[in-house]
Design a protein around this motif. Structure first.
Motif, PDB file in Angstrom:
ATOM      1  N   ILE A  37       0.823  -1.206   0.000  1.00 29.97           N
ATOM      2  CA  ILE A  37       0.000   0.000   0.000  1.00 29.97           C
ATOM      3  C   ILE A  37       0.857   1.256   0.000  1.00 29.97           C
ATOM      4  CG2 ILE A  37      -1.662   1.343   1.359  1.00 29.97           C
ATOM      5  CD1 ILE A  37      -2.786  -1.376   2.334  1.00 29.97           C
ATOM      6  N   THR A  38       1.840   1.303   0.900  1.00 25.02           N
ATOM      7  CA  THR A  38       2.635   2.533   1.046  1.00 25.02           C
ATOM      8  C   THR A  38       3.571   2.760  -0.140  1.00 25.02           C
ATOM      9  OG1 THR A  38       4.281   1.301   2.346  1.00 25.02           O
ATOM     10  CG2 THR A  38       2.558   2.464   3.560  1.00 25.02           C
ATOM     11  N   ALA A  39       4.091   1.680  -0.723  1.00 29.65           N
ATOM     12  CA  ALA A  39       5.002   1.820  -1.857  1.00 29.65           C
ATOM     13  C   ALA A  39       4.265   1.768  -3.188  1.00 29.65           C
ATOM     14  CB  ALA A  39       6.059   0.721  -1.811  1.00 29.65           C
ATOM     15  N   GLN A  40       2.928   1.604  -3.120  1.00 29.86           N
ATOM     16  CA  GLN A  40       2.101   1.521  -4.320  1.00 29.86           C
ATOM     17  C   GLN A  40       2.594   0.415  -5.255  1.00 29.86           C
ATOM     18  OE1 GLN A  40       1.977   5.492  -5.994  1.00 29.86           O
ATOM     19  NE2 GLN A  40       0.588   6.244  -4.404  1.00 29.86           N
ATOM     20  N   SER A  51       2.112  -3.831  -6.391  1.00 29.52           N
ATOM     21  CA  SER A  51       1.165  -4.938  -6.393  1.00 29.52           C
ATOM     22  C   SER A  51       1.607  -5.953  -5.340  1.00 29.52           C
ATOM     23  CB  SER A  51       1.123  -5.603  -7.769  1.00 29.52           C
ATOM     24  OG  SER A  51       2.356  -6.276  -8.026  1.00 29.52           O
ATOM     25  N   PRO A  52       0.701  -6.812  -4.866  1.00 30.20           N
ATOM     26  CA  PRO A  52       1.107  -7.824  -3.882  1.00 30.20           C
ATOM     27  C   PRO A  52       2.279  -8.683  -4.354  1.00 30.20           C
ATOM     28  CG  PRO A  52      -1.283  -7.720  -4.028  1.00 30.20           C
ATOM     29  CD  PRO A  52      -0.746  -6.830  -5.105  1.00 30.20           C
ATOM     30  N   ILE A  53       2.292  -9.036  -5.659  1.00 30.85           N
ATOM     31  CA  ILE A  53       3.392  -9.849  -6.195  1.00 30.85           C
ATOM     32  C   ILE A  53       4.704  -9.073  -6.118  1.00 30.85           C
ATOM     33  CG2 ILE A  53       4.283 -11.046  -8.209  1.00 30.85           C
ATOM     34  CD1 ILE A  53       1.873 -12.379  -6.911  1.00 30.85           C
ATOM     35  N   GLU A  54       4.660  -7.780  -6.455  1.00 26.36           N
ATOM     36  CA  GLU A  54       5.867  -6.957  -6.403  1.00 26.36           C
ATOM     37  C   GLU A  54       6.360  -6.788  -4.973  1.00 26.36           C
ATOM     38  OE1 GLU A  54       5.326  -3.983 -10.253  1.00 26.36           O
ATOM     39  OE2 GLU A  54       4.264  -3.536  -8.388  1.00 26.36           O
ATOM     40  N   ALA A  55       5.416  -6.686  -4.018  1.00 33.94           N
ATOM     41  CA  ALA A  55       5.804  -6.574  -2.611  1.00 33.94           C
ATOM     42  C   ALA A  55       6.496  -7.843  -2.134  1.00 33.94           C
ATOM     43  CB  ALA A  55       4.565  -6.291  -1.755  1.00 33.94           C
ATOM     44  N   ILE A  56       6.010  -8.991  -2.568  1.00 30.77           N
ATOM     45  CA  ILE A  56       6.639 -10.262  -2.200  1.00 30.77           C
ATOM     46  C   ILE A  56       8.037 -10.353  -2.802  1.00 30.77           C
ATOM     47  CG2 ILE A  56       6.495 -12.768  -2.460  1.00 30.77           C
ATOM     48  CD1 ILE A  56       3.437 -12.472  -2.366  1.00 30.77           C
ATOM     49  N   GLU A  57       8.147  -9.962  -4.070  1.00 31.16           N
ATOM     50  CA  GLU A  57       9.463  -9.982  -4.727  1.00 31.16           C
ATOM     51  C   GLU A  57      10.442  -9.052  -4.023  1.00 31.16           C
ATOM     52  OE1 GLU A  57       8.741  -8.955  -8.753  1.00 31.16           O
ATOM     53  OE2 GLU A  57       7.975 -10.937  -9.324  1.00 31.16           O
ATOM     54  N   LEU A  58       9.953  -7.867  -3.596  1.00 32.59           N
ATOM     55  CA  LEU A  58      10.804  -6.916  -2.885  1.00 32.59           C
ATOM     56  C   LEU A  58      11.291  -7.510  -1.566  1.00 32.59           C
ATOM     57  CD1 LEU A  58      11.925  -3.969  -2.854  1.00 32.59           C
ATOM     58  CD2 LEU A  58       9.872  -3.348  -1.542  1.00 32.59           C
ATOM     59  N   ALA A  59      10.390  -8.217  -0.850  1.00 31.33           N
ATOM     60  CA  ALA A  59      10.733  -8.807   0.450  1.00 31.33           C
ATOM     61  C   ALA A  59      11.858  -9.827   0.325  1.00 31.33           C
ATOM     62  CB  ALA A  59       9.496  -9.441   1.082  1.00 31.33           C
ATOM     63  N   PHE A  60      11.870 -10.579  -0.783  1.00 29.60           N
ATOM     64  CA  PHE A  60      12.846 -11.662  -0.910  1.00 29.60           C
ATOM     65  C   PHE A  60      14.055 -11.288  -1.761  1.00 29.60           C
ATOM     66  CE2 PHE A  60       9.045 -13.942   0.391  1.00 29.60           C
ATOM     67  CZ  PHE A  60       9.562 -14.835   1.317  1.00 29.60           C
ATOM     68  N   THR A  61      13.990 -10.159  -2.464  1.00 28.29           N
ATOM     69  CA  THR A  61      15.128  -9.773  -3.315  1.00 28.29           C
ATOM     70  C   THR A  61      15.854  -8.539  -2.809  1.00 28.29           C
ATOM     71  OG1 THR A  61      13.657  -8.473  -4.774  1.00 28.29           O
ATOM     72  CG2 THR A  61      14.057 -10.784  -5.362  1.00 28.29           C
ATOM     73  N   ASP A  62      15.156  -7.663  -2.094  1.00 25.95           N
ATOM     74  CA  ASP A  62      15.783  -6.445  -1.576  1.00 25.95           C
ATOM     75  C   ASP A  62      15.266  -6.197  -0.158  1.00 25.95           C
ATOM     76  OD1 ASP A  62      16.969  -4.014  -1.092  1.00 25.95           O
ATOM     77  OD2 ASP A  62      16.405  -3.112  -3.001  1.00 25.95           O
ATOM     78  N   GLU A  63      15.839  -6.925   0.796  1.00 25.71           N
ATOM     79  CA  GLU A  63      15.336  -6.876   2.169  1.00 25.71           C
ATOM     80  C   GLU A  63      15.480  -5.480   2.780  1.00 25.71           C
ATOM     81  OE1 GLU A  63      17.334  -9.888   4.361  1.00 25.71           O
ATOM     82  OE2 GLU A  63      16.574 -11.534   3.123  1.00 25.71           O
ATOM     83  N   LYS A  64      16.530  -4.762   2.422  1.00 26.70           N
ATOM     84  CA  LYS A  64      16.742  -3.423   2.985  1.00 26.70           C
ATOM     85  C   LYS A  64      15.643  -2.460   2.531  1.00 26.70           C
ATOM     86  CE  LYS A  64      20.126   0.279   3.582  1.00 26.70           C
ATOM     87  NZ  LYS A  64      19.098   1.313   3.386  1.00 26.70           N
ATOM     88  N   ALA A  65      15.318  -2.481   1.242  1.00 27.65           N
ATOM     89  CA  ALA A  65      14.250  -1.608   0.728  1.00 27.65           C
ATOM     90  C   ALA A  65      12.910  -1.983   1.361  1.00 27.65           C
ATOM     91  CB  ALA A  65      14.171  -1.713  -0.787  1.00 27.65           C
ATOM     92  N   TYR A  66      12.702  -3.281   1.557  1.00 30.71           N
ATOM     93  CA  TYR A  66      11.473  -3.774   2.194  1.00 30.71           C
ATOM     94  C   TYR A  66      11.366  -3.256   3.629  1.00 30.71           C
ATOM     95  CZ  TYR A  66       8.181  -7.267   4.064  1.00 30.71           C
ATOM     96  OH  TYR A  66       7.134  -7.899   4.680  1.00 30.71           O
ATOM     97  N   ALA A  67      12.472  -3.324   4.363  1.00 30.38           N
ATOM     98  CA  ALA A  67      12.491  -2.834   5.746  1.00 30.38           C
ATOM     99  C   ALA A  67      12.292  -1.325   5.792  1.00 30.38           C
ATOM    100  CB  ALA A  67      13.811  -3.213   6.416  1.00 30.38           C
ATOM    101  N   ASP A  68      12.889  -0.607   4.837  1.00 32.81           N
ATOM    102  CA  ASP A  68      12.728   0.854   4.795  1.00 32.81           C
ATOM    103  C   ASP A  68      11.262   1.237   4.580  1.00 32.81           C
ATOM    104  OD1 ASP A  68      15.419   1.219   5.207  1.00 32.81           O
ATOM    105  OD2 ASP A  68      15.904   1.477   3.071  1.00 32.81           O
ATOM    106  N   GLN A  69      10.585   0.505   3.726  1.00 30.90           N
ATOM    107  CA  GLN A  69       9.166   0.784   3.484  1.00 30.90           C
ATOM    108  C   GLN A  69       8.336   0.558   4.752  1.00 30.90           C
ATOM    109  OE1 GLN A  69       7.582   2.062   0.953  1.00 30.90           O
ATOM    110  NE2 GLN A  69       9.351   2.210  -0.418  1.00 30.90           N
TER     111      GLN A  69
END
Length: 363
Positions: A88-91, A93-111
């Protein structure tokens, strides 16, 4: 009793730690163990409050809370909720959020950290309303009489909880938040959620008790609390889930200070959540809240401390161990004073029985 109540928690702990070791080696094992301890320390007061509400529910709805409820708590709040917030905050999609969580943990944590002020405002206001409603209500037992008596006296003013919570939210969002509009909206939604879910739960619980009275089936003693069925139990279940979610916010966000890996966070917080559920069942089955009467008071004061820390953290970071330490300290203090109270009453009863004159029968 211990094995039957905590058996699933012990099993999940073993499986979770094995999975953590296979997934992340020794480092993953240690991080999961630390996260589990963090979750338990932050949510111990949650177990006490849950037990007080759970004993009002029928056996069927207690099982629903301990089965479906644990699935919501572990997978919903510890895995799906962080992903939804990032989406929601990074606008994304759910699939993109999952990919972010597993490919770029730092960006995921920052969000997640960027979204924390809104999360803290919602959860903090929900818990603050719960705390205020408790301390403003007149009770026969008082843990801190020098403070609880005047609070109960001024609590007779109608809607005082809403007034104080609203003023606190306005001050926090106006002076400490970088995005006051979003924080204000989130906080108001937290207040509205508490008022709505709590009000509906009480409404249907009272309706259920009225039906029992009409049928002449109402029992006496502690068992009369477990009368909520149907709509009443459903809204109590919703109330418990929202309450559990509010307690979870701090732990979920705090977990990112220890690890940004979503799998490690899920395993660690999931193990902790299982122990909180088991502890809730233990308190209900043992009747601990009736034996140690100040535990409920200590839990609500711990809730007040947690709500305060969450609101302060909107503008300034509060270490999660401080939050957990405050909660655990208040619970321990309430337990110790409950034990001392029981000993005093026991000694007084023994002294009273010794003072009674012996009656003899004259022949």
């Amino acid at each position: 009793m211990i094995l039957r109540t905590f058996g699933w928690s012990f099993t999940i702990t073993g499986l979770g730690l094995i999975a953590a070791f296979l997934y992340g080696g020794v480092s993953g094992f240690v991080l999961v163990a630390i996260l589990a301890v963090l979750e338990i320390s932050l949510s111990f007061d949650n177990a006490v409050v849950n037990a007080k509400i759970l004993e009002r529910m029928s056996a069927f709805w207690q099982k629903i809370f301990l089965t479906i409820g644990i699935a919501i708590a572990v997978f919903g709040m510890r895995l799906v909720f962080p992903l939804a917030i990032v989406s929601i905050t990074a606008q994304l999609s759910p699939i993109e959020a999952i990919e972010l969580a597993f490919t770029d943990e730092k960006a995921y944590a920052d969000q997640m950290h960027d979204a924390y002020p809104m999360i803290a405002a919602f959860g903090g206001m929900f818990l603050l309303m719960l705390f205020l409603d408790f301390v403003f209500e007149e009770r026969s037992e008082k843990w801190l009489p020098w403070l609880e008596r005047p609070l109960a006296r001024i609590g007779k003013l109608d809607q005082l909880s809403v007034v104080i919570a609203g003023v606190a939210l306005a001050a926090i969002s106006g002076y400490f938040a970088d995005n006051p509009g979003e924080v204000m909206i989130a906080g108001v939604l937290g207040m509205v959620t508490y008022i709505l879910v709590n009000g509906l739960g009480e409404l249907f619980a009272e309706a259920g008790e009225d039906e029992l009275e009409e049928e002449g089936e109402k029992s006496s003693g502690p068992s009369e609390l477990a009368v909520a069925t149907g709509k009443a139990a459903f809204f109590l279940f919703l109330y418990l889930e929202v309450l559990d979610a509010s307690f979870s916010f701090d732990g979920v966000i705090g977990a990112f200070a220890i690890s940004t890996d979503p799998v490690v966070i899920l395993l660690g917080l999931g193990i902790g959540a299982m122990y909180i559920r088991s502890l809730t069942v233990f308190l209900v089955r043992k009747g601990t809240l009736h034996e140690y009467v100040y535990l409920e008071h200590g839990a609500h004061w711990a809730i007040g401390a947690l709500a305060t820390c969450m609101l302060i953290s909107i503008g300034s970071h509060v270490n999660e161990w401080i939050t957990g330490g405050l909660g655990a300290g208040l619970i321990i203090a309430a337990f110790v004073t409950s034990v001392l109270r029981n000993r005093r009453e026991g000694a007084a009863e023994e002294a009273g029985s010794e003072d009674k004159p012996l009656h003899t029968t004259q022949v």
